[in-house]
Design an enzyme around this catalytic site. Structure first.
Site, short mmCIF file in Angstrom:
data_model
loop_
_atom_site.label_atom_id
_atom_site.label_comp_id
_atom_site.label_asym_id
_atom_site.label_seq_id
_atom_site.Cartn_x
_atom_site.Cartn_y
_atom_site.Cartn_z
N GLY A 59 0.84 -1.20 0.00
CA GLY A 59 0.00 0.00 0.00
C GLY A 59 0.87 1.24 0.00
O GLY A 59 2.05 1.16 0.32
N CYS A 86 5.32 -6.15 1.50
CA CYS A 86 5.67 -4.73 1.41
C CYS A 86 5.06 -3.94 2.58
O CYS A 86 5.51 -4.09 3.70
CB CYS A 86 5.27 -4.18 0.04
SG CYS A 86 6.07 -2.61 -0.31
N TYR A 87 4.01 -3.16 2.36
CA TYR A 87 3.42 -2.44 3.50
C TYR A 87 2.98 -3.44 4.57
O TYR A 87 3.15 -3.21 5.77
CB TYR A 87 2.22 -1.60 3.03
CG TYR A 87 1.58 -0.83 4.17
CD1 TYR A 87 2.11 0.38 4.60
CD2 TYR A 87 0.45 -1.33 4.83
CE1 TYR A 87 1.55 1.08 5.66
CE2 TYR A 87 -0.13 -0.64 5.89
CZ TYR A 87 0.42 0.56 6.30
OH TYR A 87 -0.13 1.24 7.34
N HIS A 173 7.83 -7.93 -3.79
CA HIS A 173 6.50 -8.31 -4.30
C HIS A 173 6.57 -9.63 -5.06
O HIS A 173 6.93 -9.65 -6.25
CB HIS A 173 5.97 -7.22 -5.25
CG HIS A 173 5.56 -5.98 -4.54
ND1 HIS A 173 4.30 -5.79 -4.05
CD2 HIS A 173 6.26 -4.87 -4.21
CE1 HIS A 173 4.23 -4.61 -3.45
NE2 HIS A 173 5.40 -4.03 -3.54
N GLU A 175 4.17 -11.26 -6.21
CA GLU A 175 3.08 -11.35 -7.18
C GLU A 175 3.40 -10.73 -8.54
O GLU A 175 2.69 -10.92 -9.51
CB GLU A 175 1.81 -10.67 -6.60
CG GLU A 175 1.86 -9.16 -6.44
CD GLU A 175 2.56 -8.67 -5.17
OE1 GLU A 175 3.35 -9.42 -4.60
OE2 GLU A 175 2.33 -7.51 -4.77
N GLY A 228 -18.84 -6.58 -28.90
CA GLY A 228 -18.21 -7.42 -29.90
C GLY A 228 -16.84 -7.88 -29.45
O GLY A 228 -16.19 -8.69 -30.10
N VAL A 230 -14.21 -9.65 -26.44
CA VAL A 230 -14.32 -10.90 -25.69
C VAL A 230 -14.96 -10.66 -24.32
O VAL A 230 -15.75 -11.49 -23.84
CB VAL A 230 -12.96 -11.64 -25.60
CG1 VAL A 230 -11.94 -10.84 -24.84
CG2 VAL A 230 -13.12 -13.02 -25.01
N ASP A 231 -14.69 -9.52 -23.69
CA ASP A 231 -15.21 -9.30 -22.33
C ASP A 231 -16.74 -9.26 -22.32
O ASP A 231 -17.39 -9.99 -21.57
CB ASP A 231 -14.70 -7.98 -21.74
CG ASP A 231 -13.18 -7.87 -21.79
OD1 ASP A 231 -12.54 -8.91 -21.90
OD2 ASP A 231 -12.66 -6.74 -21.70
N SER A 232 -17.30 -8.41 -23.18
CA SER A 232 -18.76 -8.30 -23.14
C SER A 232 -19.41 -9.57 -23.69
O SER A 232 -20.51 -9.95 -23.27
CB SER A 232 -19.25 -7.07 -23.88
OG SER A 232 -18.87 -7.10 -25.22
N LYS A 370 -7.72 -9.87 -18.65
CA LYS A 370 -8.14 -10.27 -20.00
C LYS A 370 -7.80 -11.73 -20.30
O LYS A 370 -8.61 -12.46 -20.86
CB LYS A 370 -7.47 -9.34 -21.01
CG LYS A 370 -7.79 -9.60 -22.45
CD LYS A 370 -9.14 -9.07 -22.88
CE LYS A 370 -9.13 -7.63 -23.19
NZ LYS A 370 -10.43 -7.06 -23.47
#
Ligand code: XMP
Length: 514
Positions: A59, A86-87, A173, A175, A228, A230-232, A370
């Site tokens: 953070g 970290c924090y 980190h 990650e 149109g 991929v997400d929607s 994504k």
């Protein structure tokens, strides 16, 4: 079935969400919760999941500031394994009575740490590890009960563990992909320390999303904003499974779509068993954008106009809910988290007006990246041409015409975009690039065409590689390919006299120019 789960206590770090993603990748469920969660709330969540451990995220705060965010100390008595990053690392050390102070030299980026005890959380790591650091404060010393596991010249306590309790801290980190053996740390924490079972799958996620939509909408009706992309498309397919024909998919053609988009949409969705509505709304968008040049204002206007169109459609069919395919990077860049900076208003998030007539806007994919959405898309059987589509921004080509948006400019960038797509899609690059497109800069330049002076537009080609759009590198396209694209653009589009190639990474640039 109750799944094993890890709770991530959010201190507003840029990479907090990536922690969740890494844990998911290892087959364990995780949930991000506010840092202020109480032990009682954790016990309550334990009724739904088997909470096996806690991660305290990074953070931007300093534990030394007045009012710095802190966990409820009783959480430490729950006997759950805790990993502070970290924090989180600094906070655990500070709460234990360790010495935390501003670092002599701040570290941002790649660093090296010496692992003096490759045990527990650091099991399997080498004696020197390449890691990603990003911190202003440093832990200088710890009380007796604690043991230092790693250090470097700037950080005398780069990693620690408690002597008896499963409490760990890491200054770096794990990650972030730039930390070479970050995943090993998560493997150690999840499976060696928390004894989690890796039984969480994407299939579970799909079921969970369907259930969530069912609960939210009950027996109501919803419309989904279909772009149109991929997400929607994934959001639409999942919502259709949840509420069947009480869902109407609405595709708004704002006039800033790519060449051939209407045909693609009709063909791609014809076998979808969806109520599909295609709305032609070009004039109202152009009218509202007349004379507007500021990128954020453009995004806001387009976002607002979108909502107004959806409201009108929804009113007509009696739908109270709007579903959108917003994903996590859209939200973080739009500054949804008070502690994170706003980069731009992704129009399906911060570009939306604050008041809408909808009872609720539902974003089932809000926590996914994504590539995860693409995995879900494959899993639920979406056609390959949809799964692999490059991302396309909600404001469409309007975000790729710098300055005022006019029909002429949009037509130029649309043609240039089609040429770039055509040429790149003849090559292997189409499989490796995240995005490739044209931008119409608002520079004009002198040229010579057919022995005569020409004065016209400058098109920029943008082609990038990326994993999840949070960072990107410009693609090293061969000169021959760039030459072919440039020649075609200047030959086929009379108004363009010059083509340039964008060689900027993200950061410092963003992928889109606006
Ligand atoms: P930037 O330009 O911020 O974009 O690096 C990151 C990714 O997001 C896409 N993008 C958008 N997607 N609505 C969207 O759905 C938007 O308003 C929007 N703006 C950018 C962009 O194409 C890239 O893939």
């Amino acid at each position: 079935m109750k799944y094993d789960a890890i709770l991530i206590l959010d201190f507003g770090g840029q990479y907090c969400h990536l922690i969740g993603r890494r844990i998911r990748e290892l087959g364990v469920y995780s949930e991000i919760v506010p840092y202020s969660i109480s032990p009682e709330e954790i016990k309550q969540l334990n009724e739904e999941f088997n909470i096996k451990g806690l991660v305290l995220s990074g953070g931007p705060s300093s534990v030394l500031e007045n009012g710095a965010p802190k966990i409820n100390p009783k959480i430490l008595d729950l006997n759950l394994p805790i990993l502070g990053i970290c924090y989180g690392h600094q906070l655990l050390a500070y709460m234990a009575g360790g010495e935390v102070a501003p670092a002599g030299r701040k570290e941002y980026g790649v660093a090296y740490v010496n692992i003096n005890k490759p045990v527990d959380i650091l099991k399997g790591l080498g004696s020197v590890e390449k890691v990603w650091m990003s911190h202003g404060d440093t832990v200088f010393s710890l009380p007796q009960d604690y043991e230092v596991l790693a250090y470097n010249e700037n950080c005398p306590v780069a990693a620690f563990r408690h002597g008896q309790k499963p409490i760990y801290g890491l200054q770096w980190h794990p990650e972030v992909v730039h930390t070479e053996h970050g995943m090993q740390v998560f493997v150690n924490f999840l499976f060696e320390i928390c004894k989690c079972e890796a039984n969480w799958r994407m299939e579970n996620l799909v079921d969970k999303l369907i259930e969530e939509i069912k609960t939210e909408i009950g027996c109501g009706k919803a419309i989904i904003a279909l772009s149109g992309g991929v997400d929607s498309s994934v959001a639409a397919a999942i919502a259709a499974r949840a509420i069947g024909d009480r869902l109407t998919a609405v595709y708004v053609d704002h006039g800033f779509m790519r060449e051939g988009e209407d045909v693609f949409i009709r063909e791609a969705f014809q076998n979808f068993n969806l109520n599909l509505l295609i709305v032609k709304a070009k004039d109202r968008f152009y009218n509202r954008l007349k004379g507007v040049t500021d990128p954020e204002e453009k995004r806001k206007i387009i976002g607002e106009e979108f909502i107004r169109v959806f409201e009108e459609i929804a009113e007509g069919i009696g739908a109270e809910y709007l579903i959108q395919g917003t994903i996590y990077p859209d939200r973080i860049e739009s500054g949804f988290n008070k502690l994170s900076d706003k980069i731009k208003s992704h129009h399906n998030v911060a570009g939306l007006p604050t008041r809408t007539k909808f009872k609720k806007i539902i974003e089932p994919l809000r926590d996914l990246y994504k590539d995860e959405v693409r995995k879900v898309a494959t899993l639920i059987g979406l056609p390959e041409e949809l799964v692999k589509r490059q991302p396309f921004p909600g404001p469409g080509l309007a975000a790729r015409v710098l300055g005022e948006v006019t029909e002429e400019k949009v037509e130029i960038v649309r043609r240039a975009d089609a040429i770039i797509r055509e040429e790149i899609e003849k090559t292997e690059f189409k499989n490796h690039l995240w995005q490739y497109f044209a931008v119409l800069t608002n520079a004009k330049s002198t040229g010579v065409k057919g022995d005569a002076r020409a004065y016209g537009y400058v098109i920029a080609i943008r082609a990038v590689e990326s994993c999840e759009a949070m960072t990107a590198s410009f693609a090293r396209l061969p000169y021959e390919l760039l030459e072919k694209i440039s020649t075609r653009i200047t030959n086929e589009i009379p108004q363009v006299v010059r083509v340039v190639y964008d060689i900027t990474h993200k950061p410092p640039a963003t992928i889109e120019w606006e």
